[in-house]
Design an enzyme around this catalytic site. Sequence first.
Site, short mmCIF file in Angstrom:
data_model
loop_
_atom_site.label_atom_id
_atom_site.label_comp_id
_atom_site.label_asym_id
_atom_site.label_seq_id
_atom_site.Cartn_x
_atom_site.Cartn_y
_atom_site.Cartn_z
N TYR A 1 22.45 12.82 -27.48
CA TYR A 1 21.64 13.64 -26.57
C TYR A 1 22.01 13.30 -25.13
CZ TYR A 1 18.29 16.66 -28.83
OH TYR A 1 17.72 17.71 -29.46
N GLU B 1 20.98 15.43 -22.07
CA GLU B 1 20.48 16.40 -21.08
C GLU B 1 20.77 15.92 -19.67
OE1 GLU B 1 18.60 15.73 -23.80
OE2 GLU B 1 17.20 17.38 -24.19
N ASP C 1 33.38 38.32 -15.83
CA ASP C 1 33.28 37.81 -17.20
C ASP C 1 34.69 37.85 -17.78
OD1 ASP C 1 33.03 37.37 -19.88
OD2 ASP C 1 31.21 38.58 -20.12
N THR D 1 34.57 32.37 -22.46
CA THR D 1 34.53 31.60 -23.70
C THR D 1 35.78 30.74 -23.76
OG1 THR D 1 35.53 33.50 -24.80
CG2 THR D 1 33.17 33.22 -25.08
N LYS E 1 39.07 31.98 -27.29
CA LYS E 1 39.90 33.17 -27.50
C LYS E 1 41.35 32.79 -27.19
CE LYS E 1 36.15 36.51 -26.97
NZ LYS E 1 34.93 35.87 -26.47
N ARG F 1 34.91 26.85 -30.15
CA ARG F 1 33.96 27.92 -29.87
C ARG F 1 32.98 27.43 -28.81
NH1 ARG F 1 32.98 32.64 -31.89
NH2 ARG F 1 34.89 32.32 -33.07
N1 DSN Z 1 32.60 39.19 -30.09
C1 DSN Z 1 33.51 39.07 -28.99
C2 DSN Z 1 34.70 39.95 -29.17
O1 DSN Z 1 35.14 40.13 -30.28
O2 DSN Z 1 35.24 40.46 -28.20
C3 DSN Z 1 32.87 39.30 -27.68
O3 DSN Z 1 31.64 38.74 -27.64
#
Ligand code: DSN
Length: 427
Positions: A63, A65, A209, A235, A238, A244
Site C-alpha cells: 500500500y 497512497e 488523449d 495508456t 498499446k 495494462r
Molecule cells: N478499448 C480501447 C480500444 O480498443 O481502442 C480504447 O479504450
Amino acid sequence: MSSSDPTFWGPDFQALEQEDPEIAAVVLGELARLRRGLQLIASENFTSPAVLAALGSTLSNKYAEGYAGRRYYGGCEEVDKAEIIGVERAKALFGADHANLQPHSGASANLAVYGAFLEPGDTYLAMALPHGGHLTHGAKVSFTGKWFNPVHYGVSQETEDIDYDQVRALAREHRPKMIVCGGSAIPRLIDFAAFREIADEVGAVLWVDAAHFIGLVAGKAIPSPVPYADVVSFTTHKVLRGPRGGMLVCKQQHAAAIDKAVFPMMQGGPLMHGVAAKAVALREAATPAYQAYARQVIDNSQALTAALAAEGMRPISGGTDTHLALLDLQGIGVTGVDAEARCGAAGIVLNKNAIPYDPQPAAVTSGIRVGTPAVTTQGMGVPEMARIASLISRAVRDESGTDAPAIAAEVSDLVTTFPAYPRPADA
Ligand code: DSN
C-alpha cells in the site's frame, strides 16, 4: 534467497499450477490463443517478459497512497524508488515537465483530467465517439457525458479527417473550458498546433488523449503532442508495449492539480507492481530498437491498408499515418459484425468498428479496425502484411465458413514463422 529464486523475484508458474490448476489452465490457454492466431486489434500488443516479471512481483503487496517521499504508509522505501525512476524516465522520454504513473487505466487517467480541470456541468469540446472519439470523451453512457456538458466535433464527410473549421466554430460558439483531441479510431495524424491555437483563442485547456499513438511518439515515429498540450493522458499497453495501465504527463503549472486529481480525488492505493512495470516499458521505449519497431509498425500499417484497399476494402480517409486503419466494407457487402466473426473463425482477431456517418447501428457497423502493434512485435514486416490482407479478404467473404480451416492453416504457418512469446526452441 537468490535472484534466480522465482519466489523471491516474481512469477512462479509451478506454484500457480499446484495451487490453482483451473486458473493456471486459463493462463496457459490464453498464451496458446495469442500464439496460434493473428492479433490485429489496434489497441493490443505483446509486452516483454521483463515487464511481465515486474507485474508478477511482490510489489503488488504494498500500500503506497500518496507520492514518493509523501506516503500515508511506512515501508515504502523500495516502491518509492520504482516510482521515482519511472517518473524520471517518462519525463525524459516525452520531454515533459511532470509525469504521473499511478492511473490504473486510460479511463482512470482521463477521469483525473476532468477532476483537475472541470466542475460538474462545465462545457468541453471533444471528438464524437462514432467519428473515432472515446467513451470517456462525453458519451451519454459515461460519467463524462452525464456529469459534464460535452459538445462534439467530427470528421468532414468529404475528407474523413478532423474538420478543424468545425472545431474552431464550435469553440467560438460554446466557449468550452477544455478541448480534447485524440480517440480510438483515428488513422491520421492530429494537428496539435491547430488545436492549441483554437484552445488559446477561447481560453480553453488543451488535453490530448494520446492512448492510441503515444507509443509512436515514444519511438519518435510521429510528432509529439507534449509541447502543445496542457495535459496528455495515455495508456501504457498499446503500441507502447507496457503493462495494462494509464499515465499522465503535463505542464509544470498543472502538476499539483493532476497529482491531487489522481490521488486522493480519484484513486486510493497505486498498483506499485504496475508502476514498476511501466518504468520497465519506458526504459525499453527509449532504445534505438524500439524506435525501429515504432517506424515498422507504421510501415506495416500502411502496407496492410494499401493491400486491403486493393482487395476492395475502402480505407477511411484514404489511408493511415499511424498503427491503425479503419476499413469500410460496404463496397463488398459485408457488415463489421460479420467480418469480425468470419475472421475470428479463421484465427484472425480484429474488431468491428463504426465508420464516420455509418448507416449501421454500433452493434453491427459497416467497418473493421485493424492495427499492427502485435504482429510487428512478432517480427513481421511489409511482405507479411500483403499475405495477411489476402487472408482477411478471403475470411470476410467466407459467408459459409467453408474456407475458414484453410485460412486458419495459413495463419498457423505465419505465426509459426513469427511466433508470439517465442519458446527457447523457437528463438
Ligand atoms: N478499448 C480501447 C480500444 O480498443 O481502442 C480504447 O479504450
